[in-house]
Design an enzyme around this catalytic site. Structure first.
Site, PDB file in Angstrom:
ATOM      1  N   CYS A 112      -0.653   6.432  14.725  1.00 28.10           N
ATOM      2  CA  CYS A 112       0.375   5.986  13.783  1.00 28.10           C
ATOM      3  C   CYS A 112       1.728   6.659  14.004  1.00 28.10           C
ATOM      4  O   CYS A 112       2.745   6.192  13.488  1.00 28.10           O
ATOM      5  CB  CYS A 112      -0.091   6.216  12.352  1.00 28.10           C
ATOM      6  SG  CYS A 112      -1.633   5.382  11.944  1.00 28.10           S
ATOM      7  N   HIS A 235       5.948   6.622   7.531  1.00 26.25           N
ATOM      8  CA  HIS A 235       4.778   5.828   7.908  1.00 26.25           C
ATOM      9  C   HIS A 235       4.053   5.404   6.638  1.00 26.25           C
ATOM     10  O   HIS A 235       3.841   6.204   5.725  1.00 26.25           O
ATOM     11  CB  HIS A 235       3.857   6.658   8.807  1.00 26.25           C
ATOM     12  CG  HIS A 235       2.513   6.043   9.006  1.00 26.25           C
ATOM     13  ND1 HIS A 235       2.343   4.734   9.404  1.00 26.25           N
ATOM     14  CD2 HIS A 235       1.259   6.551   8.834  1.00 26.25           C
ATOM     15  CE1 HIS A 235       1.052   4.467   9.484  1.00 26.25           C
ATOM     16  NE2 HIS A 235       0.377   5.555   9.148  1.00 26.25           N
ATOM     17  N   ASN A 265      -1.614  -0.236   6.026  1.00 28.36           N
ATOM     18  CA  ASN A 265      -1.312   0.671   7.140  1.00 28.36           C
ATOM     19  C   ASN A 265      -1.414  -0.117   8.443  1.00 28.36           C
ATOM     20  O   ASN A 265      -2.503  -0.498   8.864  1.00 28.36           O
ATOM     21  CB  ASN A 265      -2.306   1.835   7.127  1.00 28.36           C
ATOM     22  CG  ASN A 265      -2.062   2.841   8.237  1.00 28.36           C
ATOM     23  OD1 ASN A 265      -1.323   2.588   9.177  1.00 28.36           O
ATOM     24  ND2 ASN A 265      -2.700   3.997   8.130  1.00 28.36           N
TER      25      ASN A 265
END
EC number: 2.3.1.180
Length: 310
Positions: A112, A235, A265
């Site tokens: 990520c 994020h 996500n």
């Protein structure tokens, strides 16, 4: 001249998977998911759409936004942990499909945090004059490595892609400072066997600490303070982690991106998707100071202080 963003693009699949849909698939509820994650829905790519397809759609839009042709690109960097296959890389597949005949191409694997690693890598090539225009893409099809029987992870993830064209920008614009980091001892807390495996408690503690600390450090490196920040793009992993980062910088709610509600996500695609969304919403303006910060499996993290504009 500095290295900055001169074009943006994003792609999210059409299929929407809501929390109510998940209620029919596993032992969970809309209230349970929203309370713990802040997610209301996520996008899921069709079976015939893979990571390289989403990367292509986002990249085409970024090139169009930059007013450039694929042949102008010197290097393609794709941040992903879900390549179509081990090789060729998604970046090479993208190079062929775009017709970027003059570009070198490689993938970056930092989970990520991958898009932050990609942007920082691109900036080094631009700052040294080695390359002029670089396409940086974050793309992941997490639905293909998600265990849809595990309610602790299945509710979190979505698919998508975001892209930026980076190149020289005016003095005082673009990337002002950055931080990249890794702690391999934490690799056991977030990894993929057949599917994604996560120790949620440990990842949460790491993320809450690292997102805030990294954001503060890149400000210090740039000779700036929390009062100088105009917008924060963290994020999108969990609304509680996002909120912790906001509080660490003492920002009002209107100065932080919270696209997690709609997309979940999306791994390396999370930050560039959020960037495009906030630009389209008119929340980011010329000369704004933006902090981008992410974390991921590895464990990895990265943060950038960027002055918006060309």
């Amino acid at each position: 001249m500095g290295a900055g963003i001169i074009g943006v693009g994003r792609y999210v699949p059409e299929k929407v998977l809501t929390n109510f849909d998940l209620e029919k698939m596993m032992d969970t509820s809309d209230e349970w998911i929203r309370t713990r994650t802040g997610i209301e829905e996520r996008r899921i790519a069709a079976d015939d759409i893979d990571t390289s397809d989403m990367a292509y759609f986002a990249a085409k839009r970024a090139l169009q936004d930059a007013g450039m042709e694929a042949k102008d690109i010197d290097l393609i960097l794709v941040a992903t942990v879900t390549p179509d296959r081990p090789f060729p890389s998604v970046a090479c597949m993208l190079q062929e499909r775009l017709g970027a005949v003059n570009a070198a191409a490689l993938d970056i694997s930092a989970a990520c945090a991958g898009f932050m690693y990609g942007m920082v890598t691109a900036a080094q090539f631009i700052d040294t004059g080695a390359y002029k225009y670089i396409l940086v893409v974050g793309a992941d099809k997490l639905s293909k490595i998600t265990d849809w029987t595990d309610r602790n992870t299945a509710v979190l993830f979505g698919d998508g892609a975001g892209a930026v064209v980076m190149g020289p920008v005016s003095p005082g614009r673009g990337i002002l400072s950055f931080e990249l980091g890794a702690d391999g001892t934490g690799g056991k807390h977030l990894y993929k066997d057949e599917y994604i495996v996560m120790n949620g408690r440990e990842v949460f503690k790491f993320a809450v600490r690292q997102m805030g600390e990294s954001s503060v450090r890149v400000l210090e490196k740039a000779g700036l303070t929390k009062d100088d920040v105009d917008f924060l793009i963290p994020h999108q992993a969990n609304i509680r982690i996002v909120e912790a980062a906001r509080q660490r910088l003492e920002l009002p709610e209107e100065k932080i991106s919270t696209t997690i509600r709609r997309y979940g996500n999306t791994s390396a695609a999370s930050i560039p998707i959020s960037l495009v969304e906030e630009l389209e919403a008119g929340k980011i303006h010329d000369d704004d100071l933006i902090i981008m910060v992410g974390f991921g499996g590895g464990l990895t993290w990265g943060a950038i202080a960027l002055r918006w504009g060309r």
